[in-house]
Design an enzyme around this catalytic site. Structure first.
Site, PDB file in Angstrom:
ATOM      1  N   ASN A 102       0.843  -1.187   0.000  1.00 39.77           N
ATOM      2  CA  ASN A 102       0.000   0.000   0.000  1.00 39.77           C
ATOM      3  C   ASN A 102       0.884   1.245   0.000  1.00 39.77           C
ATOM      4  O   ASN A 102       2.115   1.145   0.092  1.00 39.77           O
ATOM      5  CB  ASN A 102      -0.992  -0.006   1.168  1.00 39.77           C
TER       6      ASN A 102
ATOM      7  N   GLU B  29       3.214   1.650   3.036  1.00 41.16           N
ATOM      8  CA  GLU B  29       4.302   0.678   3.019  1.00 41.16           C
ATOM      9  C   GLU B  29       5.341   1.026   1.960  1.00 41.16           C
ATOM     10  O   GLU B  29       6.547   0.871   2.186  1.00 41.16           O
ATOM     11  CB  GLU B  29       3.732  -0.721   2.757  1.00 41.16           C
TER      12      GLU B  29
ATOM     13  N   ASP C  29      -5.478  -7.631   1.441  1.00 40.88           N
ATOM     14  CA  ASP C  29      -5.692  -9.062   1.227  1.00 40.88           C
ATOM     15  C   ASP C  29      -6.550  -9.299  -0.008  1.00 40.88           C
ATOM     16  O   ASP C  29      -6.284 -10.211  -0.806  1.00 40.88           O
ATOM     17  CB  ASP C  29      -6.377  -9.686   2.446  1.00 40.88           C
TER      18      ASP C  29
END
Length: 367
Positions: free
Chosen positions: A214, A217, A284
């Site tokens: 993301n 990150e 996820d």
């Protein structure tokens, strides 16, 4: 370059063809298993012991989290999933297996380790508002015996696997050595490998087919704050350099996502105008959809478009819950009706930052 329409990025026939192909794909999901526990109640008074709310518990529910949620997403979208991870010898491990069975995950390997508990995230909610989260976990690396058992279970399944998916939540299962061994096993069988690692472990994920992060990150991993197109472009190139893989995908919240390719191009897929209820678990859903789309023969623009649909479908749903095929079709239909989403702008990554022009991110272009 003007962003293309959704149908220009992915035709309706191609979209449904990919979804139909999901049913023929088997993904092997390996990583950190998490049980999400929700304690629901009402808060109508303050504790006399401390200035905190008193939540009167009314019910408790459970959901699959971490790698378990990735597997649940694969199944909900129409694919097949095998799941391997490590749990404690406790009641929560049994509860997680029950949740996974209920989600339709048919092949579940929960390796018990007496020295660690099953990872549980407990969220306490007063009405619809989360007031507290309590984590029960052990982040130390799993012992060599557990790692050897995990490798043996993976090796026994790789022949019938289309994609190996590594779901890394930094809970101690995916160590540097284990990641290297898993990738070696997959490569020896000619199987693609995709992963969604945490920044601290990114150096261990070298030479994969796809790494998904993301925005936060990606910024942590590169030290680049993404405030515009040039920053995003430099971030993608730096991630490609560090991972040495075929593709890197970066989700951008309300601005969609971008995929950067070793082959020398980058593509930005715009998001949809919608109300966001809960971003938990969106990563996820994104990696599960991307892996299924790639296994089904999608090119990287198609993979990014389907992954974007999955991410947008998830944030419309509260709590950590999987995205279904029907959810994907609903978001697709919404985008077509409203003439938005899936817009793709591309750039040749061989050009230097500031020279390429690609529209759709923040309303500006690199010139």
């Amino acid at each position: 370059m003007r962003p293309q329409s959704l149908q220009a990025t992915l035709s309706q026939a191609r979209f449904h063809g990919l979804l139909d192909a999901f049913a023929r794909q088997r993904l092997l999901v390996v990583g950190d298993l998490i049980l999400d526990q929700y304690i629901w109640g009402v808060a109508e008074r303050i504790s006399p012991e401390a200035p905190v709310m008193v939540v009167e518990q009314q019910r408790t529910t459970y959901a699959a989290g971490g790698a378990a949620n990735v597997a649940a997403n694969v199944v909900a979208m129409g694919g097949q999933a095998s799941l391997i991870g490590v749990v404690g010898k406790d009641a929560m491990a049994d509860r997680l297996e029950t949740v996974l069975t209920g989600a339709g995950v048919a092949d579940i390997v929960l390796l018990s380790a007496a020295e660690r508990p099953t990872t549980v995230k407990t969220r306490i909610l007063a009405g619809d508002r989360q007031v507290l989260r309590v984590d029960r976990e052990e982040r130390q690396p799993i012992d060599p015996t557990a790692a050897a058992r995990l490798l043996a279970e993976v090796d026994a399944r790789l022949a019938d696997t289309d994609v190996l998916l590594l779901s890394d939540y930094s809970k101690g299962v995916l160590t540097a050595n284990l990641i290297e061994r898993l990738v070696e096993q997959a490569r020896a069988r000619g199987k693609p490998v995709v992963a969604n690692p945490k920044p601290a472990n990114l150096p261990y994920y070298s030479g994969l087919d796809l790494v998904s992060l993301n925005q936060s990150e990606a910024e942590t991993s590169t030290g680049i704050r993404i405030q515009g197109e040039d920053d995003l472009y430099r971030t993608g190139l730096e991630l490609l350099r560090r991972t040495e893989g075929e593709a890197v995908l970066v989700t951008l919240g309300g601005r969609g996502l971008a995929v950067f390719l070793r082959a020398g191009t980058a593509h930005h897929v715009a998001a949809f105008t919608q109300e966001v209820f809960d971003v938990c678990g969106a990563g996820d859903s994104v990696i599960a959809a991307a892996a299924l789309a790639r296994a089904s023969g999608g090119d990287w623009v198609e993979v990014a478009t389907v992954a974007n649909l999955a991410g947008n479908a998830k944030v419309r749903k509260r709590l950590v819950v999987p995205v279904t095929r029907r959810d994907l079709e609903s978001v697709w239909a919404h985008a077509l009706v409203n003439g938005e989403g899936g817009a793709a702008a591309s750039v040749d990554t061989a050009a230097q930052p500031g020279e390429a022009a690609w529209n759709g991110y923040g309303g500006t272009s690199l010139k």
